[in-house]
Design an enzyme around this catalytic site. Structure first.
Site, PDB file in Angstrom:
ATOM      1  N   ASP A  55     -47.534   8.026   1.927  1.00 44.05           N
ATOM      2  CA  ASP A  55     -46.762   7.319   2.941  1.00 44.05           C
ATOM      3  C   ASP A  55     -46.767   8.194   4.185  1.00 44.05           C
ATOM      4  O   ASP A  55     -46.460   9.397   4.108  1.00 44.05           O
ATOM      5  CB  ASP A  55     -45.323   7.096   2.480  1.00 44.05           C
ATOM      6  CG  ASP A  55     -45.204   5.973   1.471  1.00 44.05           C
ATOM      7  OD1 ASP A  55     -46.020   5.031   1.537  1.00 44.05           O
ATOM      8  OD2 ASP A  55     -44.303   6.026   0.618  1.00 44.05           O
TER       9      ASP A  55
ATOM     10  N   ASP B 248     -39.779  -4.150  -0.088  1.00 45.01           N
ATOM     11  CA  ASP B 248     -38.762  -3.158   0.249  1.00 45.01           C
ATOM     12  C   ASP B 248     -37.402  -3.497  -0.348  1.00 45.01           C
ATOM     13  O   ASP B 248     -36.645  -2.605  -0.737  1.00 45.01           O
ATOM     14  CB  ASP B 248     -38.633  -3.051   1.774  1.00 45.01           C
ATOM     15  CG  ASP B 248     -39.966  -2.865   2.444  1.00 45.01           C
ATOM     16  OD1 ASP B 248     -40.418  -1.718   2.547  1.00 45.01           O
ATOM     17  OD2 ASP B 248     -40.579  -3.877   2.839  1.00 45.01           O
TER      18      ASP B 248
ATOM     19  N   ARG C 197     -56.492   7.304  -6.405  1.00 39.79           N
ATOM     20  CA  ARG C 197     -55.817   8.457  -5.812  1.00 39.79           C
ATOM     21  C   ARG C 197     -56.096   9.718  -6.623  1.00 39.79           C
ATOM     22  O   ARG C 197     -55.981   9.722  -7.847  1.00 39.79           O
ATOM     23  CB  ARG C 197     -54.309   8.199  -5.755  1.00 39.79           C
ATOM     24  CG  ARG C 197     -53.513   9.335  -5.111  1.00 39.79           C
ATOM     25  CD  ARG C 197     -52.131   8.863  -4.727  1.00 39.79           C
ATOM     26  NE  ARG C 197     -51.292   8.645  -5.900  1.00 39.79           N
ATOM     27  CZ  ARG C 197     -50.321   9.482  -6.296  1.00 39.79           C
ATOM     28  NH1 ARG C 197     -50.110  10.592  -5.617  1.00 39.79           N
ATOM     29  NH2 ARG C 197     -49.579   9.195  -7.344  1.00 39.79           N
TER      30      ARG C 197
ATOM     31  N   TRP D  41     -48.080   2.238  -8.213  1.00 37.79           N
ATOM     32  CA  TRP D  41     -47.517   3.572  -8.211  1.00 37.79           C
ATOM     33  C   TRP D  41     -46.016   3.431  -8.378  1.00 37.79           C
ATOM     34  O   TRP D  41     -45.508   2.351  -8.604  1.00 37.79           O
ATOM     35  CB  TRP D  41     -47.944   4.393  -7.005  1.00 37.79           C
ATOM     36  CG  TRP D  41     -47.489   3.992  -5.619  1.00 37.79           C
ATOM     37  CD1 TRP D  41     -46.604   3.026  -5.245  1.00 37.79           C
ATOM     38  CD2 TRP D  41     -47.926   4.623  -4.413  1.00 37.79           C
ATOM     39  NE1 TRP D  41     -46.462   3.005  -3.883  1.00 37.79           N
ATOM     40  CE2 TRP D  41     -47.252   3.980  -3.340  1.00 37.79           C
ATOM     41  CE3 TRP D  41     -48.794   5.675  -4.118  1.00 37.79           C
ATOM     42  CZ2 TRP D  41     -47.433   4.354  -1.995  1.00 37.79           C
ATOM     43  CZ3 TRP D  41     -48.970   6.029  -2.780  1.00 37.79           C
ATOM     44  CH2 TRP D  41     -48.301   5.367  -1.733  1.00 37.79           C
TER      45      TRP D  41
ATOM     46  N   GLU E 116     -47.415  -1.043  -2.458  1.00 39.82           N
ATOM     47  CA  GLU E 116     -46.980  -0.243  -3.613  1.00 39.82           C
ATOM     48  C   GLU E 116     -48.134   0.014  -4.577  1.00 39.82           C
ATOM     49  O   GLU E 116     -47.918   0.321  -5.750  1.00 39.82           O
ATOM     50  CB  GLU E 116     -45.816  -0.924  -4.354  1.00 39.82           C
ATOM     51  CG  GLU E 116     -44.774  -1.595  -3.487  1.00 39.82           C
ATOM     52  CD  GLU E 116     -44.026  -0.652  -2.551  1.00 39.82           C
ATOM     53  OE1 GLU E 116     -44.320   0.550  -2.573  1.00 39.82           O
ATOM     54  OE2 GLU E 116     -43.157  -1.112  -1.798  1.00 39.82           O
TER      55      GLU E 116
END
Length: 533
Positions: A354, A468, A245, A408, A193
């Site tokens: 992803d 998750d 990013r 993120w 993440e």
């Protein structure tokens, strides 16, 4: 002397799924997540790589493969069930071909599914011997892919930091498993993440990692502020490089509203025959209990913000993917030219996604990637696709700076993984980690049965720590499943820990848990040992 390109572009795809293997059930709904990813993302990506290679078109991709995903790729039970899954889809597509003979608007898309599914099945069985990791390894060995890894079960590291040894164990187990299969130590590490906690880079440095990735603001708010923004890496006090990013290029691709995937000509994800057709017709292809689900056979295009969707045209969508690839390339060149004016080197744009965006969510995504590499090659490689490690070799001197705590997701500072829906899990996870540390330090070193129990306890604890589950609780989808998974793994952990403490191992229980949760077959519980002990 070779002229520098106008800019560098690092494409980073994160391949991850939670561990959804359920041998206790012949069919299990959440297990389909793995099969969907296989035939909608991973095999399509490998097909693109094969096509580029056969045409001698250069490409370079950094692929983060989570240890849980790798475990599922290697599992014989899931390999067998994956074939059963795709055979069912092929049978449904053949049934659909007969049905749409009176509906010519849908014939091209049904024919497309028939051809692709048969091709992917053949590749899965014959080329990759039921194991797509073989394909990724081959492209790694040829230098086309830079394979990196992440924490063992994708634990959200900043929130595991309170449990002594939890972060170290997640990192150590993930790296060991990756290297054992792929035969190389990864140079990079994907923080689950993108969750960064200052100091974790020092731990990664201990394990030989050279770089990791940050969400945009994690790098931009570093101290001192990076003079090149996200267009060059920074170097942490530990010596590790941190890449940020690039927001502009990322948003163009992942945003369903402002980016390419929302184009009216692309395939509509949410209109699926699994919900459109009569249950009696679909019954053989649904879950045994009749639960409707996505089949992957979708016949409509996005069309626009309306429920009245138009039939999908594969040829038109492919042309649009080619147009968007050229547009993306043109924009990156323009972006590079504008930024280069205030830099001492060509700017680097790091685009992180992803992997499941490509193919699963955005069906034309793999076609977009193929066109992106192809058109860049045709235009003389003016934009250089480069791995982060190759960039560091080319530009070893980078600005020292300390990144900030960040992630993120919503809010950008762990909010998605710590909120009113999931905050209850962390005291339980930290308490379990404390108990793991204690039983590891007090257990005999040459009792094979106790060691088996400790290894399984480590698996159960790590499975409970997967990010998750917290994500699903906040998102609201599959919340009951996520809660059950955490509670189940913690119960199993405490059962084993109690038996280890009392030197009274229930062999039948241990055998059962080793069969159900069999990831990381060579895990060593000593990853929870305090260094120096």
């Amino acid at each position: 002397m070779t002229k520098d390109p106008s800019g560098y572009f690092s494409l980073v795809l994160h391949c991850h799924l939670p561990y959804v293997r359920h041998p206790e059930h012949e069919y299990f709904l959440e297990e389909n997540w793995y099969y969907e990813a296989l035939f909608e993302t991973y095999l399509p990506l490998l097909t693109v790589f094969e096509k580029l290679e056969s045409q001698n078109i250069p490409f370079q991709v950094t692929l983060s493969i989570s240890p849980t995903l790798l475990s599922m790729c290697l599992d014989p039970l899931l390999q067998k069930r994956a074939v059963r899954y795709v055979d069912g889809l092929i049978a449904l597509a053949e049934k659909e071909w007969k049905r749409v003979k009176t509906e010519p608007a849908f014939q091209p898309v049904v024919k497309m599914y028939q051809d692709k599914l048969r091709d992917y099945r053949k590749k899965f069985v014959d080329s990759y011997h039921h194991n797509i990791a073989e394909g990724f390894k081959r492209f790694q060995d040829s230098g086309r892919l830079e394979l990196i890894t992440c924490a063992a079960t994708h634990g959200y590291l900043p929130l595991l930091d309170m449990g002594e040894g939890a972060v170290r164990a997640q990192v150590a187990a993930g790296l060991q498993f990756h290297e054992a299969y792929f035969g190389k130590k990864p140079k990079g590490f994907w923080l689950p993440e993108c969750g960064y906690q200052p100091g974790h880079d020092s731990l990664l440095k201990e394990f030989g990692i050279k770089y990791f990735f940050l969400e945009t603001h994690g790098l931009l708010q570093a101290s001192p502020r990076p003079k090149y923004g996200t267009f060059a890496p920074i170097v942490c006090p530990s010596g590790l490089a941190a890449f940020g990013r690039d927001l502009e290029s990322s948003k163009q691709v992942w945003s369903s509203k402002e980016g390419y995937p929302g184009d009216p000509d692309y395939r509509e994800f949410y209109r699926d025959v699994g919900y459109d057709l009569e249950e009696s017709y679909l019954h053989p292809y649904l879950q045994p209990e009749g639960i409707r689900r996505f089949t992957g056979l979708k016949y409509y295009r996005v069309t626009g913000p309306t429920d009245q969707k138009e039939p999908y045209d594969p040829v038109k969508a492919l042309r649009k993917a080619e147009e968007h690839a050229l547009d993306f390339l043109t924009r990156r060149k323009k972006q590079a030219e504008e930024v280069a004016r205030w830099m001492d080197r060509p700017p680097q744009m790091v685009c992180m996604y992803d992997a499941e965006l490509f193919g699963h969510w955005w069906y034309e995504g793999p076609d977009f990637l193929y066109s992106l590499f192809t058109k860049n090659h045709e235009e003389g490689e003016t934009l250089s696709f480069i791995s982060p490690s190759d960039y560091l070799l080319k530009y070893p001197e980078n600005q020292p700076a300390q990144p900030v705590f960040s992630s993120w997701g919503f809010g950008g500072y762990s909010e998605f993984w710590l909120n009113e829906t999931n905050d209850w899990i962390y005291p339980h996870l930290n308490k379990a980690c404390e108990e793991m540390n204690q039983i590891v330090s007090s257990s005999p070193k040459k009792d094979s049965l106790v060691e088996r129990a400790l290894n399984q306890a480590a698996r159960e604890l790590m499975l409970a720590q997967a990010s998750d589950w917290a994500f699903m609780m906040k998102a609201g989808n599959y919340r009951n499943y996520a809660e059950k998974r955490i509670k189940t793994h913690l119960v199993r952990f405490h059962q084993l820990a109690r038996q280890v403490r009392h030197r009274d191992i229930d062999l039948k229980l241990l055998d059962d848990l080793e069969e159900k949760d069999n990831l990381f077959p060579k895990i060593d519980y000593r990853v929870y040992q305090t260094p120096g002990n």
